[in-house]
Design a protein around this motif. Structure first.
Motif, PDB file in Angstrom:
ATOM      1  N   VAL A  17     -23.141  32.586   1.026  1.00 31.26           N
ATOM      2  CA  VAL A  17     -22.725  33.574   0.026  1.00 31.26           C
ATOM      3  C   VAL A  17     -21.259  33.989   0.172  1.00 31.26           C
ATOM      4  O   VAL A  17     -20.446  33.642  -0.689  1.00 31.26           O
ATOM      5  CB  VAL A  17     -23.695  34.779   0.003  1.00 31.26           C
ATOM      6  N   PRO A  18     -20.861  34.729   1.213  1.00 38.27           N
ATOM      7  CA  PRO A  18     -19.460  35.155   1.266  1.00 38.27           C
ATOM      8  C   PRO A  18     -18.465  33.997   1.327  1.00 38.27           C
ATOM      9  O   PRO A  18     -17.395  34.077   0.724  1.00 38.27           O
ATOM     10  CB  PRO A  18     -19.367  36.015   2.528  1.00 38.27           C
ATOM     11  N   CYS A  19     -18.805  32.944   2.047  1.00 37.98           N
ATOM     12  CA  CYS A  19     -17.870  31.814   2.123  1.00 37.98           C
ATOM     13  C   CYS A  19     -17.689  31.141   0.769  1.00 37.98           C
ATOM     14  O   CYS A  19     -16.602  30.655   0.457  1.00 37.98           O
ATOM     15  CB  CYS A  19     -18.309  30.812   3.186  1.00 37.98           C
ATOM     16  N   THR A  20     -18.727  31.149  -0.042  1.00 36.87           N
ATOM     17  CA  THR A  20     -18.605  30.605  -1.395  1.00 36.87           C
ATOM     18  C   THR A  20     -17.799  31.546  -2.278  1.00 36.87           C
ATOM     19  O   THR A  20     -16.852  31.134  -2.949  1.00 36.87           O
ATOM     20  CB  THR A  20     -20.000  30.364  -2.010  1.00 36.87           C
ATOM     21  N   ILE A  21     -18.167  32.841  -2.252  1.00 36.65           N
ATOM     22  CA  ILE A  21     -17.523  33.821  -3.131  1.00 36.65           C
ATOM     23  C   ILE A  21     -16.058  34.047  -2.774  1.00 36.65           C
ATOM     24  O   ILE A  21     -15.206  34.147  -3.659  1.00 36.65           O
ATOM     25  CB  ILE A  21     -18.307  35.152  -3.098  1.00 36.65           C
ATOM     26  N   ALA A  22     -15.758  34.143  -1.467  1.00 42.37           N
ATOM     27  CA  ALA A  22     -14.392  34.461  -1.041  1.00 42.37           C
ATOM     28  C   ALA A  22     -13.608  33.242  -0.568  1.00 42.37           C
ATOM     29  O   ALA A  22     -12.427  33.366  -0.245  1.00 42.37           O
ATOM     30  CB  ALA A  22     -14.427  35.509   0.076  1.00 42.37           C
ATOM     31  N   GLY A  23     -14.234  32.078  -0.522  1.00 47.47           N
ATOM     32  CA  GLY A  23     -13.544  30.880  -0.064  1.00 47.47           C
ATOM     33  C   GLY A  23     -13.557  29.769  -1.089  1.00 47.47           C
ATOM     34  O   GLY A  23     -12.520  29.376  -1.621  1.00 47.47           O
ATOM     35  N   LEU A  24     -14.745  29.266  -1.387  1.00 46.62           N
ATOM     36  CA  LEU A  24     -14.851  28.114  -2.283  1.00 46.62           C
ATOM     37  C   LEU A  24     -14.387  28.424  -3.705  1.00 46.62           C
ATOM     38  O   LEU A  24     -13.615  27.660  -4.290  1.00 46.62           O
ATOM     39  CB  LEU A  24     -16.295  27.599  -2.292  1.00 46.62           C
ATOM     40  N   VAL A  25     -14.825  29.539  -4.267  1.00 51.18           N
ATOM     41  CA  VAL A  25     -14.416  29.866  -5.642  1.00 51.18           C
ATOM     42  C   VAL A  25     -12.909  30.112  -5.740  1.00 51.18           C
ATOM     43  O   VAL A  25     -12.258  29.549  -6.635  1.00 51.18           O
ATOM     44  CB  VAL A  25     -15.245  31.047  -6.207  1.00 51.18           C
ATOM     45  N   PRO A  26     -12.312  30.915  -4.828  1.00 52.90           N
ATOM     46  CA  PRO A  26     -10.846  31.050  -4.906  1.00 52.90           C
ATOM     47  C   PRO A  26     -10.107  29.721  -4.739  1.00 52.90           C
ATOM     48  O   PRO A  26      -9.092  29.490  -5.405  1.00 52.90           O
ATOM     49  CB  PRO A  26     -10.514  32.020  -3.764  1.00 52.90           C
ATOM     50  N   TRP A  27     -10.632  28.844  -3.884  1.00 52.07           N
ATOM     51  CA  TRP A  27     -10.003  27.529  -3.754  1.00 52.07           C
ATOM     52  C   TRP A  27     -10.125  26.758  -5.065  1.00 52.07           C
ATOM     53  O   TRP A  27      -9.169  26.136  -5.524  1.00 52.07           O
ATOM     54  CB  TRP A  27     -10.654  26.723  -2.626  1.00 52.07           C
ATOM     55  N   TRP A  28     -11.299  26.821  -5.677  1.00 50.87           N
ATOM     56  CA  TRP A  28     -11.509  26.110  -6.942  1.00 50.87           C
ATOM     57  C   TRP A  28     -10.564  26.629  -8.014  1.00 50.87           C
ATOM     58  O   TRP A  28     -10.036  25.849  -8.809  1.00 50.87           O
ATOM     59  CB  TRP A  28     -12.976  26.273  -7.371  1.00 50.87           C
ATOM     60  N   ILE A  29     -10.322  27.934  -8.031  1.00 52.52           N
ATOM     61  CA  ILE A  29      -9.430  28.530  -9.036  1.00 52.52           C
ATOM     62  C   ILE A  29      -7.974  28.159  -8.772  1.00 52.52           C
ATOM     63  O   ILE A  29      -7.242  27.816  -9.702  1.00 52.52           O
ATOM     64  CB  ILE A  29      -9.605  30.070  -9.063  1.00 52.52           C
ATOM     65  N   THR A  30      -7.545  28.215  -7.519  1.00 49.74           N
ATOM     66  CA  THR A  30      -6.111  28.080  -7.204  1.00 49.74           C
ATOM     67  C   THR A  30      -5.716  26.796  -6.506  1.00 49.74           C
ATOM     68  O   THR A  30      -4.531  26.479  -6.439  1.00 49.74           O
ATOM     69  CB  THR A  30      -5.666  29.227  -6.280  1.00 49.74           C
ATOM     70  N   ARG A  31      -6.685  26.096  -5.937  1.00 51.94           N
ATOM     71  CA  ARG A  31      -6.430  24.972  -5.027  1.00 51.94           C
ATOM     72  C   ARG A  31      -5.511  25.423  -3.888  1.00 51.94           C
ATOM     73  O   ARG A  31      -4.838  24.639  -3.250  1.00 51.94           O
ATOM     74  CB  ARG A  31      -5.822  23.763  -5.741  1.00 51.94           C
ATOM     75  N   TRP A  32      -5.467  26.742  -3.675  1.00 48.02           N
ATOM     76  CA  TRP A  32      -4.667  27.392  -2.639  1.00 48.02           C
ATOM     77  C   TRP A  32      -3.206  26.957  -2.689  1.00 48.02           C
ATOM     78  O   TRP A  32      -2.576  26.697  -1.676  1.00 48.02           O
ATOM     79  CB  TRP A  32      -5.268  27.192  -1.262  1.00 48.02           C
ATOM     80  N   GLN A  33      -2.690  26.916  -3.920  1.00 47.06           N
ATOM     81  CA  GLN A  33      -1.279  26.583  -4.100  1.00 47.06           C
ATOM     82  C   GLN A  33      -0.506  27.852  -4.417  1.00 47.06           C
ATOM     83  O   GLN A  33      -0.886  28.619  -5.308  1.00 47.06           O
ATOM     84  CB  GLN A  33      -1.117  25.567  -5.220  1.00 47.06           C
ATOM     85  N   LEU A  34       0.557  28.057  -3.661  1.00 43.31           N
ATOM     86  CA  LEU A  34       1.389  29.238  -3.865  1.00 43.31           C
ATOM     87  C   LEU A  34       2.131  29.145  -5.182  1.00 43.31           C
ATOM     88  O   LEU A  34       2.685  28.099  -5.528  1.00 43.31           O
ATOM     89  CB  LEU A  34       2.395  29.383  -2.720  1.00 43.31           C
ATOM     90  N   ARG A  35       2.119  30.246  -5.893  1.00 43.62           N
ATOM     91  CA  ARG A  35       2.939  30.394  -7.095  1.00 43.62           C
ATOM     92  C   ARG A  35       4.037  31.397  -6.770  1.00 43.62           C
ATOM     93  O   ARG A  35       4.074  31.949  -5.679  1.00 43.62           O
ATOM     94  CB  ARG A  35       2.085  30.922  -8.250  1.00 43.62           C
ATOM     95  N   ASP A  36       4.878  31.666  -7.742  1.00 49.39           N
ATOM     96  CA  ASP A  36       5.885  32.696  -7.534  1.00 49.39           C
ATOM     97  C   ASP A  36       5.176  34.015  -7.236  1.00 49.39           C
ATOM     98  O   ASP A  36       4.178  34.348  -7.885  1.00 49.39           O
ATOM     99  CB  ASP A  36       6.762  32.859  -8.778  1.00 49.39           C
ATOM    100  N   PRO A  37       5.666  34.765  -6.265  1.00 51.26           N
ATOM    101  CA  PRO A  37       4.989  36.016  -5.903  1.00 51.26           C
ATOM    102  C   PRO A  37       5.064  37.034  -7.032  1.00 51.26           C
ATOM    103  O   PRO A  37       6.019  37.043  -7.818  1.00 51.26           O
ATOM    104  CB  PRO A  37       5.752  36.494  -4.665  1.00 51.26           C
ATOM    105  N   PHE A  38       4.037  37.891  -7.092  1.00 55.51           N
ATOM    106  CA  PHE A  38       4.049  38.979  -8.068  1.00 55.51           C
ATOM    107  C   PHE A  38       5.273  39.850  -7.834  1.00 55.51           C
ATOM    108  O   PHE A  38       5.698  40.051  -6.694  1.00 55.51           O
ATOM    109  CB  PHE A  38       2.789  39.840  -7.950  1.00 55.51           C
TER     110      PHE A  38
END
Length: 167
Positions: A17-38
């Motif tokens: 559960v937490p590893c999917t919600i806080a790890g896998l899904v964010p990776w799927w959304i971002t591929r953990w690629q840095l964008r310009d900072p807010f």
């Protein structure tokens, strides 16, 4: 539930559960690629790292307490046998959800990705509805007066500064 089974069940819950919600899904959304900072500053990324680092121990500690002190798991199918009101639970009733939210929002700030901020808002909304519709009524039925005292003294979402002491 015996403690070894509770520990195993909580470990499985953590991975699923937490590893999917806080790890896998964010990776799927971002591929953990840095964008310009807010706001065009690295400070928002630093705040993101702080949120991630702050969320991890809260999550691990909360899940550990369910197994070791509550003799159960965070999963509704194998709940705790005793009400857990120690550790971060002395400050806020939902430290596990808040820890996951901190990790998600921290990643959003670190990676400069609004989609993770929106995902964090959606996650919190679902958690809030789940807590009100299922979790609180279930805890009230299971622990009645003990849970009512806990509810009166410990806030649901905004942590109290001083730890609540049962009794």
């Amino acid at each position: 539930m015996r403690k070894p089974i509770a520990i195993l069940g909580s470990a499985v819950f953590f991975v699923v559960v937490p590893c999917t919600i806080a790890g896998l899904v964010p990776w799927w959304i971002t591929r953990w690629q840095l964008r310009d900072p807010f706001l065009g500053t690295w400070m928002t990324q630093a705040v993101g790292v702080i949120l991630i680092v702050a969320g991890l121990p809260g999550l691990v500690d909360s899940i550990r307490r369910f197994a070791v002190e509550g003799f159960g798991t965070p999963a509704p199918v194998a709940p705790t046998q005793t009400l857990v009101v120690t550790g971060f639970y002395r400050h806020v009733r939902s430290p596990m959800y808040l820890s996951v939210l901190a990790i998600i929002l921290g990643q959003g700030l670190l990676f400069g990705d609004w989609r993770l901020i929106a995902y964090g808002a959606a996650f919190w909304t679902v958690c809030h509805l789940f807590v009100i519709a299922y979790e609180e009524p279930t805890l009230h039925r299971a622990f009645s007066a003990e849970y009512e005292a806990y509810q009166r003294n410990v806030p649901r979402w905004l942590p109290r500064l001083t730890p609540w002491r049962k009794g």
